[in-house]
Design an enzyme around this catalytic site. Sequence first.
Site, PDB file in Angstrom:
ATOM      1  N   ASN A  29       0.882  -1.171   0.000  1.00 33.18           N
ATOM      2  CA  ASN A  29       0.000   0.000   0.000  1.00 33.18           C
ATOM      3  C   ASN A  29       0.919   1.220   0.000  1.00 33.18           C
ATOM      4  O   ASN A  29       1.506   1.544   1.022  1.00 33.18           O
ATOM      5  CB  ASN A  29      -0.901  -0.018   1.242  1.00 33.18           C
ATOM      6  CG  ASN A  29      -1.713   1.268   1.372  1.00 33.18           C
ATOM      7  OD1 ASN A  29      -1.798   2.053   0.431  1.00 33.18           O
ATOM      8  ND2 ASN A  29      -2.306   1.472   2.535  1.00 33.18           N
TER       9      ASN A  29
ATOM     10  N   GLU B 173      -5.247  -4.699  10.773  1.00 40.69           N
ATOM     11  CA  GLU B 173      -4.137  -3.781  11.008  1.00 40.69           C
ATOM     12  C   GLU B 173      -4.336  -3.047  12.330  1.00 40.69           C
ATOM     13  O   GLU B 173      -5.108  -2.085  12.398  1.00 40.69           O
ATOM     14  CB  GLU B 173      -4.080  -2.736   9.883  1.00 40.69           C
ATOM     15  CG  GLU B 173      -3.927  -3.327   8.513  1.00 40.69           C
ATOM     16  CD  GLU B 173      -3.377  -2.300   7.525  1.00 40.69           C
ATOM     17  OE1 GLU B 173      -2.351  -2.601   6.918  1.00 40.69           O
ATOM     18  OE2 GLU B 173      -3.941  -1.209   7.407  1.00 40.69           O
TER      19      GLU B 173
ATOM     20  N   GLY C  83       3.101   1.990  10.770  1.00 42.38           N
ATOM     21  CA  GLY C  83       4.113   3.018  10.558  1.00 42.38           C
ATOM     22  C   GLY C  83       4.866   3.407  11.815  1.00 42.38           C
ATOM     23  O   GLY C  83       5.566   4.410  11.847  1.00 42.38           O
TER      24      GLY C  83
ATOM     25  N   SER D 147       3.805  -2.432  10.200  1.00 45.84           N
ATOM     26  CA  SER D 147       5.255  -2.565  10.318  1.00 45.84           C
ATOM     27  C   SER D 147       5.792  -3.931   9.881  1.00 45.84           C
ATOM     28  O   SER D 147       6.744  -4.450  10.457  1.00 45.84           O
ATOM     29  CB  SER D 147       5.710  -2.237  11.751  1.00 45.84           C
ATOM     30  OG  SER D 147       5.366  -0.892  12.086  1.00 45.84           O
TER      31      SER D 147
HETATM   32  O1  G3H Z   1      -1.673  -0.471   4.656  1.00 40.02           O
HETATM   33  C1  G3H Z   1      -0.606  -0.638   5.253  1.00 40.02           C
HETATM   34  C2  G3H Z   1      -0.522  -0.409   6.665  1.00 40.02           C
HETATM   35  O2  G3H Z   1      -1.090   0.800   7.044  1.00 40.02           O
HETATM   36  C3  G3H Z   1       0.808  -0.696   7.279  1.00 40.02           C
HETATM   37  O3  G3H Z   1       1.722   0.342   7.103  1.00 40.02           O
HETATM   38  O4  G3H Z   1       3.684  -1.167   6.946  1.00 40.02           O
HETATM   39  O5  G3H Z   1       3.982   1.312   7.086  1.00 40.02           O
HETATM   40  O6  G3H Z   1       3.202  -0.009   9.073  1.00 40.02           O
HETATM   41  P1  G3H Z   1       3.236   0.104   7.580  1.00 40.02           P
END
Ligand code: G3H
Length: 246
Positions: A9, A165, A171, A210
């Site tokens: 994403n 999630e 993030g 993450s």
């Molecule tokens: O859609 C993806 C998620 O919001 C995970 O984001 O891998 O940067 O923590 P991340």
Amino acid sequence: MRKPIIAGNWKMNKTIKEGLEFIDGVKGKTEGDVEVLICAPFTLLKDLKEATKGTNIKIGAQNMHFENSGAFTGEVAPGNLVELGMDYVIIGHSERREYFNETDETCNKKVLKAIEVGINPILCCGETLEEREAGKTIEKVKGQIVNGLKDVKPKDLEKIVIAYEPIWAIGTGKTATAEQANEVIAEIRNVVREMFGELADKVRIQYGGSVKPANVAEIMGQSDIDGALVGGASLKPADFLGLLKF
Ligand code: G3H
């Protein structure tokens, strides 16, 4: 057997040029027994779709409206995504819910519309840190799933991917432990089972928050986790390719 699905994403990142450079960097290296997907900003979708022709990389959007057309300034119609040959659309990402007032009701309308137009929805759910600490994780996620999947016909269930999630893991570098994630995902599958019976075993449920090459194998090794929805670590070709090795 549920086919694993690893999805990037990209959120609000990359220009068309950067997106195409990324595809150049991963082309020919993504084949395997895993579904590979990139969900990019709207303006990149046409070029990415063309650039990935003949590869196993699928392209998806990060949102769409639930109406076919009309006076909805700034929104993108489902038909426009169909026109571009989109394979998937993310619905109800926590950032959409938090910053753009997405509700379970609008998510449900979008899930039903996506199915109607032939795009596979990825329905997101997840709890905040406060909700986790208050022991309300399952309650929160259950509500999102029951409401999000309302009126879905059993025959269409398999087209839907669910992404769990935990908001506190997005993030932040804080990953739910693989066991924690698996526990909630198993509960999500139970909720789907209460609604659809044995068909629940066919639904793929991803973990997101993450995920990176260093932890993907542990996460994918869990019994109920069928994939990952990845933000930060999906932006560089080397990291993305690392996510496919689990
Ligand atoms: O859609 C993806 C998620 O919001 C995970 O984001 O891998 O940067 O923590 P991340």
